[in-house]
Design a protein around this motif. Structure first.
Motif, short mmCIF file in Angstrom:
data_model
loop_
_atom_site.label_atom_id
_atom_site.label_comp_id
_atom_site.label_asym_id
_atom_site.label_seq_id
_atom_site.Cartn_x
_atom_site.Cartn_y
_atom_site.Cartn_z
N SER A 1 -7.30 2.65 -6.49
CA SER A 1 -8.21 3.37 -5.60
C SER A 1 -7.55 4.66 -5.14
O SER A 1 -6.32 4.78 -5.12
CB SER A 1 -8.54 2.48 -4.39
N TRP A 2 -8.39 5.62 -4.78
CA TRP A 2 -7.92 6.82 -4.11
C TRP A 2 -8.31 6.79 -2.64
O TRP A 2 -8.20 7.80 -1.94
CB TRP A 2 -8.50 8.07 -4.77
N ASN A 3 -8.79 5.67 -2.16
CA ASN A 3 -9.22 5.53 -0.77
C ASN A 3 -8.01 5.26 0.11
O ASN A 3 -7.66 4.12 0.39
CB ASN A 3 -10.24 4.39 -0.66
N TYR A 4 -7.37 6.34 0.54
CA TYR A 4 -6.17 6.23 1.36
C TYR A 4 -6.47 5.74 2.77
O TYR A 4 -5.58 5.22 3.45
CB TYR A 4 -5.45 7.57 1.45
N LYS A 5 -7.70 5.89 3.21
CA LYS A 5 -8.03 5.49 4.58
C LYS A 5 -8.05 3.98 4.76
O LYS A 5 -7.51 3.45 5.74
CB LYS A 5 -9.40 6.07 4.97
N HIS A 6 -8.67 3.27 3.81
CA HIS A 6 -8.94 1.86 4.07
C HIS A 6 -8.47 0.89 3.00
O HIS A 6 -8.53 -0.32 3.22
CB HIS A 6 -10.45 1.67 4.28
N ILE A 7 -8.03 1.38 1.85
CA ILE A 7 -7.63 0.45 0.79
C ILE A 7 -6.17 0.63 0.40
O ILE A 7 -5.39 -0.32 0.47
CB ILE A 7 -8.55 0.60 -0.44
N VAL A 8 -5.77 1.83 0.00
CA VAL A 8 -4.37 2.06 -0.36
C VAL A 8 -3.64 2.73 0.80
O VAL A 8 -2.84 3.65 0.63
CB VAL A 8 -4.24 2.90 -1.66
N ASN A 9 -3.93 2.25 1.97
CA ASN A 9 -3.33 2.75 3.20
C ASN A 9 -2.04 1.99 3.47
O ASN A 9 -2.05 0.76 3.63
CB ASN A 9 -4.32 2.56 4.36
N GLU A 10 -0.93 2.69 3.50
CA GLU A 10 0.38 2.05 3.67
C GLU A 10 0.46 1.21 4.94
O GLU A 10 1.08 0.15 4.96
CB GLU A 10 1.49 3.11 3.67
#
Length: 230
Positions: free
Chosen positions: A125-134
């Motif tokens: 995913s490129w969804n840094y907000k809610h999926i690949v969020n560290e």
């Protein structure tokens, strides 16, 4: 290079990846890098994985510009679609309740839940907000574990490519003895169509080898039977 593991890892392709895959080339440095990585994974590494989507992806890609939506549908035509399940729905709610995913973004929770329930190895995913969020990954993993599921590895296409490249570097140092051993293993495995065929073959070979003088250690007693409590 021979790949010993013939089972391809499954990769859940989240909607943002599909959007980058078909988007018009961008002059923005960040966007262009993401587009390039997405295209590279899709074209150069497609044989390494089995790409998977879900009904959530199919539904989300229909939104927005009709022409772009059509392009998104076309690139996903041949992919396997995971169906929804009560277990995934419950896990998605657990992710919402735990604060791992915002209440107003239930589909994102469903992406993660469907992948975990179906034992998909990776979710890209490129969804840094809610999926690949560290800051959220650990909480997401904890929620999945608590529900009894092995968490899916959440990563961007770039991270997945980097992991592949690391493994390829290790493979290039493979010595010829192991290469030959892998060829032998693959040739032997190709003779059987099921675990039962392999078992029957080994039983027959055991009798032949015993007759030739090979010494065998008897198997341990079965542990499947448990003593009944009074």
């Amino acid at each position: 290079m021979i790949q010993y593991n013939t089972l391809k890892p499954k990769v859940y392709v989240e909607t943002t990846v599909v959007s980058y895959l078909v988007a018009r080339p961008s002059h923005d440095v960040t966007l262009a890098a993401r587009q390039q990585a997405t295209q590279q994974l899709w074209t150069e590494y497609a044989d390494n994985f089995e790409f998977i989507i879900s009904n959530i992806v199919v539904s989300e890609i229909r939104e927005g510009d009709p022409i772009a939506a059509q392009r998104r549908r076309e690139v996903l035509t041949d992919l396997t679609v995971l169906d929804m399940s009560p277990a995934a729905n419950m896990l998605a709610q657990d992710l919402i309740d735990a604060g791992a995913v915002p209440q107003n973004l239930m589909p994102d929770a469903q992406h993660i839940a469907v992948a975990a329930v179906n034992s998909i190895e990776y979710l890209i995913s490129w969804n840094y907000k809610h999926i690949v969020n560290e800051t959220k990954r650990q909480l997401i993993n904890e929620v999945c574990h608590a529900a009894g599921f092995q968490p899916t590895t959440l990563c961007t296409p770039i991270e997945l490519i980097e992991e592949i490249q690391v493994k390829e570097k290790i493979d290039t140092r493979m010595d010829p003895v192991l290469e030959e051993c892998y060829r032998m293993k693959e040739a032997f495995a190709a003779k059987f169509n099921s675990m039962q065929e392999l078992y029957d073959y080994l039983v027959a070979e055991t009798e032949k080898n015993k007759a030739l003088g090979w010494k065998y250690l008897p198997p341990p007693q079965s542990r499947t039977k448990r003593n009944k409590k009074d």
